[in-house]
Design a protein around this motif. Structure first.
Motif, PDB file in Angstrom:
ATOM      1  N   PRO A 156      -9.699  -6.047 -21.569  1.00 51.04           N
ATOM      2  CA  PRO A 156     -10.486  -5.095 -22.355  1.00 51.04           C
ATOM      3  C   PRO A 156     -11.748  -5.735 -22.946  1.00 51.04           C
ATOM      4  O   PRO A 156     -12.788  -5.081 -23.055  1.00 51.04           O
TER       5      PRO A 156
ATOM      6  N   THR B 124     -14.812 -10.123 -11.981  1.00 54.57           N
ATOM      7  CA  THR B 124     -13.732  -9.598 -12.834  1.00 54.57           C
ATOM      8  C   THR B 124     -13.406  -8.148 -12.495  1.00 54.57           C
ATOM      9  O   THR B 124     -12.405  -7.621 -12.966  1.00 54.57           O
ATOM     10  N   ALA B 125     -14.251  -7.512 -11.693  1.00 52.76           N
ATOM     11  CA  ALA B 125     -14.026  -6.123 -11.309  1.00 52.76           C
ATOM     12  C   ALA B 125     -13.411  -6.011  -9.919  1.00 52.76           C
ATOM     13  O   ALA B 125     -13.314  -4.915  -9.375  1.00 52.76           O
TER      14      ALA B 125
ATOM     15  N   THR C 188     -20.347 -11.527 -13.839  1.00 55.39           N
ATOM     16  CA  THR C 188     -19.005 -11.054 -14.200  1.00 55.39           C
ATOM     17  C   THR C 188     -18.436 -10.086 -13.169  1.00 55.39           C
ATOM     18  O   THR C 188     -17.350  -9.548 -13.368  1.00 55.39           O
TER      19      THR C 188
ATOM     20  N   THR D 178      -7.214  -8.217 -12.773  1.00 53.14           N
ATOM     21  CA  THR D 178      -7.099  -7.269 -13.868  1.00 53.14           C
ATOM     22  C   THR D 178      -8.139  -7.625 -14.923  1.00 53.14           C
ATOM     23  O   THR D 178      -8.097  -8.705 -15.507  1.00 53.14           O
ATOM     24  N   MET D 179      -9.070  -6.695 -15.151  1.00 50.50           N
ATOM     25  CA  MET D 179     -10.131  -6.943 -16.126  1.00 50.50           C
ATOM     26  C   MET D 179      -9.573  -6.771 -17.537  1.00 50.50           C
ATOM     27  O   MET D 179      -8.898  -5.791 -17.833  1.00 50.50           O
TER      28      MET D 179
ATOM     29  N   ARG E 264     -19.118  -6.049 -20.490  1.00 52.98           N
ATOM     30  CA  ARG E 264     -19.892  -5.466 -19.391  1.00 52.98           C
ATOM     31  C   ARG E 264     -20.558  -4.160 -19.827  1.00 52.98           C
ATOM     32  O   ARG E 264     -21.712  -3.899 -19.490  1.00 52.98           O
ATOM     33  N   GLN E 265     -19.857  -3.353 -20.601  1.00 57.10           N
ATOM     34  CA  GLN E 265     -20.447  -2.104 -21.087  1.00 57.10           C
ATOM     35  C   GLN E 265     -21.592  -2.392 -22.052  1.00 57.10           C
ATOM     36  O   GLN E 265     -22.626  -1.735 -22.015  1.00 57.10           O
TER      37      GLN E 265
ATOM     38  N   ALA F  28     -14.329  -5.803 -20.200  1.00 53.54           N
ATOM     39  CA  ALA F  28     -14.834  -4.448 -19.976  1.00 53.54           C
ATOM     40  C   ALA F  28     -15.834  -4.072 -21.067  1.00 53.54           C
ATOM     41  O   ALA F  28     -16.887  -3.483 -20.792  1.00 53.54           O
TER      42      ALA F  28
END
Length: 92
Positions: free
Chosen positions: A64, A55-56, A52, A61-62, A70-71, A67
């Protein structure tokens, strides 16, 4: 249980010292099981994160959702069942 060395002349039993050494090796291997499993889980997590990374990029534009995904991947080692029980996040 007696262990043996397989030779061209037949099986030769381990000496007492060899038995103790082999027992110690087996105990060390068993004791490291969680560490090996954690390493495998981190490898999978890192592979999923790497998939991924695009995407960064600065020109993307990542979302939400991405994001959050990924977190959640980064948080895998903090899960209560780590490393034996993992609730893998779902990719958006």
């Amino acid at each position: 249980m007696t262990r043996f060395h397989a030779t061209s002349e037949g099986n030769i039993p381990f000496t007492a010292a060899e038995e103790l050494e082999r027992d110690a090796e087996e105990q060390a291997y068993t004791a490291g099981a969680d560490a090996r499993e954690a390493e495998e889980v981190r490898f999978k997590r890192n592979t999923l994160l790497a998939g991924t990374d695009w995407t960064a990029s600065a020109d993307v534009t990542m979302t939400p959702e991405m994001a959050a995904y990924r977190q959640a991947l980064r948080d895998v080692p903090a899960q209560a069942g780590f490393p034996s029980t993992i609730a893998w996040p779902t990719s958006p």
